[in-house]
Design a protein around this motif. Structure first.
Motif, mmCIF file in Angstrom:
data_model
loop_
_atom_site.group_PDB
_atom_site.id
_atom_site.type_symbol
_atom_site.label_atom_id
_atom_site.label_comp_id
_atom_site.label_asym_id
_atom_site.label_seq_id
_atom_site.Cartn_x
_atom_site.Cartn_y
_atom_site.Cartn_z
ATOM 1 N N ILE A 45 3.417 48.599 -29.906
ATOM 2 C CA ILE A 45 4.621 48.455 -30.229
ATOM 3 C C ILE A 45 5.370 47.137 -30.445
ATOM 4 O O ILE A 45 5.576 46.835 -29.544
ATOM 5 N N CYS A 46 5.256 46.504 -31.321
ATOM 6 C CA CYS A 46 6.186 45.462 -31.115
ATOM 7 C C CYS A 46 7.757 45.436 -30.395
ATOM 8 O O CYS A 46 8.549 46.682 -30.533
ATOM 9 N N VAL A 47 7.572 44.410 -29.661
ATOM 10 C CA VAL A 47 8.547 44.218 -28.315
ATOM 11 C C VAL A 47 9.393 44.271 -28.303
ATOM 12 O O VAL A 47 10.693 44.905 -28.075
ATOM 13 N N ILE A 104 11.501 37.762 -27.858
ATOM 14 C CA ILE A 104 10.728 37.539 -28.431
ATOM 15 C C ILE A 104 9.373 38.069 -29.067
ATOM 16 O O ILE A 104 8.792 38.210 -27.635
ATOM 17 N N CYS A 105 8.564 38.819 -29.793
ATOM 18 C CA CYS A 105 7.306 39.496 -29.330
ATOM 19 C C CYS A 105 6.275 37.868 -29.665
ATOM 20 O O CYS A 105 6.292 37.094 -30.315
ATOM 21 N N ASP A 106 4.811 38.747 -29.543
ATOM 22 C CA ASP A 106 3.735 37.812 -29.007
ATOM 23 C C ASP A 106 2.712 38.681 -29.845
ATOM 24 O O ASP A 106 1.964 38.828 -30.127
ATOM 25 N N CYS A 107 3.493 40.054 -31.014
ATOM 26 C CA CYS A 107 2.387 40.428 -31.765
ATOM 27 C C CYS A 107 1.371 39.224 -33.465
ATOM 28 O O CYS A 107 1.975 37.804 -33.440
ATOM 29 N N ILE A 108 0.510 39.855 -33.221
ATOM 30 C CA ILE A 108 -0.454 38.969 -34.316
ATOM 31 C C ILE A 108 0.391 39.010 -35.360
ATOM 32 O O ILE A 108 1.155 39.495 -36.336
ATOM 33 N N GLN A 147 1.076 41.955 -38.404
ATOM 34 C CA GLN A 147 1.078 43.404 -37.529
ATOM 35 C C GLN A 147 2.469 43.575 -37.468
ATOM 36 O O GLN A 147 3.735 44.775 -37.257
ATOM 37 N N CYS A 148 4.101 43.246 -37.368
ATOM 38 C CA CYS A 148 5.626 42.899 -37.514
ATOM 39 C C CYS A 148 6.707 42.304 -38.110
ATOM 40 O O CYS A 148 6.298 41.260 -38.578
ATOM 41 N N ARG A 149 7.752 42.649 -38.770
ATOM 42 C CA ARG A 149 8.214 41.822 -39.491
ATOM 43 C C ARG A 149 9.186 40.958 -38.490
ATOM 44 O O ARG A 149 10.243 40.454 -39.449
ATOM 45 N N CYS A 150 8.897 40.501 -37.145
ATOM 46 C CA CYS A 150 9.833 39.811 -36.849
ATOM 47 C C CYS A 150 9.972 38.523 -37.216
ATOM 48 O O CYS A 150 8.522 37.904 -37.647
ATOM 49 N N VAL A 151 10.533 37.475 -37.152
ATOM 50 C CA VAL A 151 10.977 36.332 -37.075
ATOM 51 C C VAL A 151 10.953 35.565 -36.422
ATOM 52 O O VAL A 151 12.061 35.550 -35.442
HETATM 53 ZN ZN LIG Z 1 6.601 41.972 -33.192
#
Ligand SMILES: [Zn+2]
Length: 147
Positions: free
Chosen positions: A86-88, A128-132, A135-139
């Motif tokens: 899951i996104c951090v 801040i996430c390190d998703c690909i 795969q997530c909605r982070c900016v």
């Molecule tokens: Zn993420």
């Protein structure tokens, strides 16, 4: 690190609780909860030994089983495996959810408060996430939000 299946986990819990135990004891302990045959439990024990999670030592006709991984560390590994999916940036809201539904004593709550006070000293400005990407909605930092 090996994934522990749900059935293997049930056996591990007995071994962790008893410290050292025989298959007959494990079978007796789990008999109330599951209708597993003796050979099912022996198969599960065999898998746990193969995975290096449990050691077996012959004593007369029986085997003595003992955990080779700590209970606490295994709990943490299981939880981390789930959180790693899951996104951090979603983790805190999941913790909120868990805390809100978790039964807690006043002392539990005070310990959590103390932990949060310590955490405050190392607060980050942003999580801040390190998703690909995709795969997530982070900016992410420096990125422009689209849509
Ligand atoms: Zn993420």
């Amino acid at each position: 690190m090996y994934r522990i299946s749900d059935s293997e986990w049930e056996v591990m819990r007995v071994i962790w609780t008893k410290g050292q135990t025989r298959s007959s004891e494990i079978i007796a302990t789990l008999a109330d909860k599951f209708s597993w045959s003796d050979s099912t439990i022996k198969t599960l024990l065999g898998r746990l030994v193969d995975k290096g999670l449990v050691s077996s030592q012959r004593e007369g006709k029986a085997f003595i089983y003992q955990a080779r991984v700590s209970e606490k560390q295994s709990y943490r590994d299981e939880i981390e495996m789930i959180f790693n999916r899951i996104c951090v940036t979603e983790h805190r809201s999941l913790i909120d959810y868990l805390v809100s539904k978790m039964p807690m004593t006043l002392s539990d709550i005070e310990q959590l408060e103390a932990l949060l006070l310590l955490k405050k000293e190392n607060a980050v400005e942003r999580v801040i996430c390190d998703c690909i990407p995709g795969q997530c909605r982070c900016v992410r930092h420096g990125e422009v939000k689209h849509g």
